[in-house]
Write an enzyme that holds these catalytic residues in place. Structure first.
Site, short mmCIF file in Angstrom:
data_model
loop_
_atom_site.label_atom_id
_atom_site.label_comp_id
_atom_site.label_asym_id
_atom_site.label_seq_id
_atom_site.Cartn_x
_atom_site.Cartn_y
_atom_site.Cartn_z
CE LYS A 221 -3.38 2.34 2.90
NZ LYS A 221 -4.34 2.27 3.98
CD GLU A 227 9.50 -5.90 7.25
OE1 GLU A 227 9.22 -4.79 6.75
OE2 GLU A 227 9.17 -6.25 8.39
N GLY A 279 -4.73 -1.98 5.01
CA GLY A 279 -3.94 -3.12 4.54
C GLY A 279 -4.60 -4.46 4.81
NE ARG A 280 -6.19 -3.88 10.97
CZ ARG A 280 -5.55 -2.71 11.03
NH1 ARG A 280 -4.43 -2.55 10.33
NH2 ARG A 280 -5.99 -1.71 11.76
CD GLU A 365 -1.54 -4.34 11.52
OE1 GLU A 365 -2.20 -4.20 10.49
OE2 GLU A 365 -0.32 -4.59 11.50
CG HIS A 396 -3.04 -35.77 16.82
ND1 HIS A 396 -3.24 -36.98 17.45
CD2 HIS A 396 -4.06 -35.62 15.95
CE1 HIS A 396 -4.33 -37.55 16.95
NE2 HIS A 396 -4.85 -36.74 16.04
CE LYS A 525 6.04 -0.82 9.89
NZ LYS A 525 5.03 -0.15 9.11
#
Ligand code: F6P
Length: 559
Positions: A221, A227, A279-280, A365, A396, A525
């Site tokens: 965005k 990253e 973003g999400r 978030e 399990h 960040k």
């Protein structure tokens, strides 16, 4: 929270939760009600109300939500519904759909719903109808994905065989989750997702691909996320080593066209969107480019249609039958009233194994905040810790703790009645049986007496009973909900994702927080940028704590 020490726990919760609604007694009433009912067995509610299974479940076309295996009863449901009304959920929801600037700390609307407004009815932000540009971008995505899928848009070595989406957080989790979930509909090029700045991620993906036949999507965005930008640069170098025109095989999805220019992406390879898509919440628009390339425009539209149907349901259904509002109220009951601080998301659907990570970002978030809309400190807990794993694998691994641990963890099961693989229907029956058995076991438990009687039947010597029995007791009375759907189709997946989006919004509204900003990601960040400089030979940062400085020094000596 220092003042908490001066209060008994219960008095503190009454005091602090009461503040959410400025002195209203609703939270108080809920807390008092919980104190009265907390020790009763959930299973006993089924004796009191013979129709509980029906009365505490909702069928919304193809989604069936069962919340009868919780400690919620009529009075608590009424109190919760009143709380939703009092907190102005309907008004807040309408303001969101209208495009009002509800993300107040960033001065933005939160209009992900416009991306799936398939009817194209006008939606105004700052008096401008945003629908024409959304539909234009959707058309551009359709045309481009058709060209890639048909081979009209090719790489410098032939038809595109692989698509690599480089992005992180919302620019990765949503598309990666949907591509995996809709595997039976996947007939386009292979899709790969690179998110982590850890070089092993990009290495492991790119080293298996032929650059000449690969399309890279840089999904960000902001087009500043470190990253993503590092991975994009590495991918560009990789591409440059194989083809003459690397930019031809790069596309960008971003709100920052200036920055995509600077990176060297051709303008007609840029799919833009607006800053009012968080973003999400962004998989429905250009961030979903990898999805549409994988499954094609028609099926992508079915996904949008499903989400749009959920939007309509959210807007129109009465609260008692409104799935997102009910899920949110169940969440508030468990987290804020019962004080269960985590929630396990357990899709009995291997193709939804990325759903827990996706929901982690969506919920944590969005609602993992410490201040309310006015910036005042919250005196109560905000979002729960959301975690999970696909069933039956979790059984399990960590289900031991769910059944016999000291903490109570509400569980959310999701399961399809039918699988895509009809020839493996016997697998699906096992899957369904396991899913239903777990919620039954969590609620029912197994008492000491029941264990003893079982042991005696198993021929265990009487004097060994007591010792052995204690380890085999299941306390039970552990709440769960189950979301059941006919089959994981694109439409149903769209509905489920939108259901969770709206649930998070309602929870945030009840707690009085802004679900659409994420300032909590910034500090790390900033510090990482300074540390990278130190690690690459720059001067030591003496502002850092001695432990952090030492970690850098030791790491340097180990390198
Ligand atoms: O750092 C958090 C975050 O901003 C998320 O909210 C977002 O989904 C992710 O980073 C990626 O951001 P972008 O799409 O701008 O690269």
């Amino acid at each position: 929270q220092e003042h908490c020490a001066y209060f008994s726990y219960f008095a503190w919760r009454q005091y602090t939760l009461g503040r959410i609604i400025d002195g209203s007694l609703m939270f108080d009433q809920l807390l008092k009600h919980f104190q009265n009912v907390k020790d009763r067995r959930i299973i006993s509610l089924f004796d009191q109300d013979k129709k509980r299974a029906m009365n505490f479940s909702v069928l919304q076309e193809d989604l069936f939500l069962d919340f009868s295996k919780t400690n919620i009863d009529r009075p608590s449901l009424e109190l919760l519904i009143n709380l939703a009304k009092f907190r102005g959920i309907s008004e807040a929801r309408d303001a969101m759909f209208r495009g009002e600037l509800i993300n107040t700390s960033e001065g933005r609307a939160a209009l992900h719903t416009a991306l799936r407004n398939v009817e194209g009815t006008p939606i105004y932000v700052n008096k401008i109808d945003v629908m024409p540009s959304i539909l234009q971008t959707l058309e551009k995505m359709k045309v481009f994905s058709d060209r890639v899928r048909s081979g009209q848009f090719s790489g410098q070595g032939g038809t595109i065989t692989d698509v690599v989406n480089i992005g992180i957080g919302g620019s990765d989790l949503g598309p990666a989750m949907v591509v995996k979930a809709l595997a039976p509909y996947h007939d386009g090029p292979n899709c790969h997702f690179i998110s982590n700045v850890d070089g092993s991620h990009i290495h492991d993906v790119l080293s298996k691909l032929n650059a000449e036949k690969t399309l890279v999507i840089v999904a960000s965005k902001t087009f500043t996320t470190s990253e993503t930008m590092k991975n994009a640069k590495t991918a560009y170098d990789w591409m440059s080593g194989a083809v003459n025109e690397p930019s031809q095989q790069f596309v960008a999805v971003s709100t920052a066209v200036q920055k995509t220019d600077e990176f060297g992406i051709y303008r007609d390879h840029v799919f833009g969107f607006e800053d009012w898509v968080g973003g999400r919440y962004s998989l429905w628009g250009p961030i979903g480019l990898s999805i549409i390339i994988a499954i094609g425009a028609e099926i992508f539209e079915a996904l949008l249609n499903g989400a749009h149907e959920m939007d309509i349901h959210f807007k129109t259904a009465e609260i008692a039958k409104n799935l997102p509002i009910l899920l949110a109220l169940i969440g508030v009951w468990h987290n804020q009233i019962c004080n269960y601080s985590t929630r396990a998301v357990l899709p009995y659907d291997q193709r939804l194994n990325k759903l827990p990570s996706y929901l982690q970002q969506l919920e944590m978030e969005s609602n993992g905040k410490s201040v309310d809309l006015d910036g005042s400190l919250l005196d109560f807990h905000s979002a729960p810790v959301v975690w999970g794993e696909a069933g039956t694998n979790g059984q399990h691994a960590f289900f031991q703790l769910l059944h016999q641990g000291t903490r109570i963890i509400p569980c959310e099961f999701l399961v399809a009645a039918q699988s895509h693989e009809m020839y493996l229907d016997h697998h699906h029956k096992s899957l369904l049986s396991n899913c239903f058995a777990q919620s039954e076991a969590l609620m029912r438990g197994r008492s000491f007496e029941e264990v003893c009687s079982k042991l005696s039947n198993d021929d265990v010597k009487y004097d060994e009973f007591a010792d052995q029995a204690r380890h085999r007791v299941f306390p039970g009375n552990r709440p769960s909900t189950t979301l059941l759907y006919p089959k994981l189709t694109p439409k149903i997946l769209g509905k489920i994702i939108a259901l969770y989006e709206h649930r998070v919004f309602v929870e945030g509204k009840i707690l009085g927080i802004n679900s659409f900003d994420q300032w909590g990601v910034e500090l790390g960040k900033e510090l990482a940028a300074g540390l990278e400089n130190f690690l690459t030979g720059g001067s030591e940062n003496t502002d850092l704590n001695a432990s952090t400085q030492n970690l850098v020094k030791v790491a340097k000596s180990m390198r």
